[in-house]
Write an enzyme that holds these catalytic residues in place. Structure first.
Site, short mmCIF file in Angstrom:
data_model
loop_
_atom_site.label_atom_id
_atom_site.label_comp_id
_atom_site.label_asym_id
_atom_site.label_seq_id
_atom_site.Cartn_x
_atom_site.Cartn_y
_atom_site.Cartn_z
N VAL A 197 0.83 -1.21 0.00
CA VAL A 197 0.00 0.00 0.00
C VAL A 197 0.86 1.26 0.00
CG1 VAL A 197 -1.75 1.28 1.30
CG2 VAL A 197 -1.87 -1.20 1.17
N GLU A 198 2.11 1.14 0.42
CA GLU A 198 2.97 2.31 0.54
C GLU A 198 3.93 2.43 -0.64
OE1 GLU A 198 4.26 3.14 4.66
OE2 GLU A 198 3.03 1.45 5.26
N MET A 199 5.15 1.90 -0.55
CA MET A 199 6.12 2.05 -1.64
C MET A 199 6.13 0.85 -2.58
SD MET A 199 9.03 3.89 0.72
CE MET A 199 10.24 4.21 -0.55
#
Length: 353
Positions: free
Chosen positions: A145-147
């Site tokens: 969901v982030e990087m």
């Protein structure tokens, strides 16, 4: 004889007036001294020397490399997201969003906490799932969901293909094979984050500059102590050193996230979170793990109700907010200077977005 009696009476009256005039001043000084002594028992001034753990010593070269990696978008799958995307150092280490935007514009469910003074915390993330900054730095890079980087080897290979990074890693981690590794990436980022310390006016007050706080700010400190906020928000970090249920006395109005329970699966950990540090809190809205509250005084009022079972009048919330503003520190100039990132190797230039 009458003149003598009159003179004595005048002297006695003068002495009485002098003593009466001095008493309020002496009482005020005693009250101020008592507050300062109590504050030093509850808090500690910030140590501005970065920690240097034996397993990952802090060195200038490692910090410089970590700073580049903190700002490096090529550590994300898209090549567009870096640590600084969610932890903007010019915004006191946050992004001024309830929840951050990640890979493919996805949003997580928790507010991004500030990275400033994070080294003071006994654990990292709202649920404490990381024990140190190295473990914390490893999480977002791989988080889908982030990087959303595919894997640890892919992250290392991407930097390995950039000559300037390869040379930098070899200098910082000599005699290591490979020098460019995921472990070393996280160690460098953690070393940089340990330098992100923000000494504040309250630290000057604790170390003896008792006039650094205004009368209104001192009254706010008294009110903060009187309500019992120091039960959780104390020490050098003014928090960040224990877990606590959000809703000790009354439930949090927006309770959905079960917090540390997701890590431990222990029913006693439902709605338990790491107590955040209040350093720079006046500059790091929105508040709480879900970023639901934008106003500092509203956040103070909610904390009084949920954690202490007290209906706090607005004037007391204002007083406490005045004190909390003294925790706003100075961002290190080096943190505000963005690094120049290495260019890609010609053979891999096509990989750039």
């Amino acid at each position: 004889m009458t003149s003598l009696k009159y003179g004595i009476a005048v002297r006695i009256a003068f002495i009485w007036l002098w003593v009466s005039a001095c008493q309020p001043q002496q009482t005020q000084q005693a009250t101020e001294e008592a507050l300062w002594t109590q504050a030093n028992q509850l808090f500690k001034p910030l140590n501005t020397t970065p920690a240097s753990p034996a397993e990952n010593p802090t060195t200038p070269e490692k910090v410089a490399l970590g700073k580049m990696l903190f700002h490096e978008p090529r550590l994300s799958q898209s090549g567009r997201i870096s640590c600084s995307s969610c932890h903007n150092l010019s915004l006191y280490g946050v992004d001024a969003r309830a929840t951050s935007l990640g890979h493919n514009a996805q949003t997580g469910k928790r507010n991004a906490p500030t990275v400033f003074n994070a080294s003071l915390h006994f654990a990292q993330f709202w649920d404490g799932r990381a024990t140190d900054l190295e473990t914390q730095a490893a999480g977002p890079i791989l988080n889908p969901v982030e990087m959303a980087m595919e894997s640890e080897p892919v992250a290392a290979e991407r930097l390995q293909g950039i000559p300037a990074y390869r040379s930098a890693f070899e200098r910082v981690f000599p005699n290591r094979d490979p020098a460019v590794s995921y472990l070393h990436i996280t160690q460098a980022i953690a070393a940089f984050e340990r330098t992100l310390l923000t000494p504040a006016p309250f630290d000057a007050y604790l170390t003896g500059d008792k006039d650094r706080l205004s009368p209104a700010e001192k009254e706010g400190l008294r009110t903060y102590i009187r309500y019992g906020c120091t039960a959780c928000h104390n020490g050098m970090g003014v928090g960040g050193n224990l877990y606590q249920k959000f809703g000790v006395v009354n439930p949090y109005p927006h309770a959905q996230d079960t917090g540390r329970f997701e890590v431990t699966q222990n029913p006693e950990d439902k709605y338990v979170f790491k107590v955040p540090s209040l350093r720079n809190v006046a500059r790091t809205a929105p508040y709480f793990h879900d970023g639901k509250v934008w106003d500092l005084e509203e956040a103070i009022t909610i904390m009084a109700k949920t954690q202490l079972g007290k209906d706090m009048p607005p004037e007391d919330a204002q007083k406490i907010a005045a004190f909390l503003n003294t925790l706003t520190g100075n961002i290190p100039q080096t943190a505000l200077e963005r690094p120049i990132l290495p260019p890609p190797h010609p053979a891999t230039a096509s990989e750039a977005p």
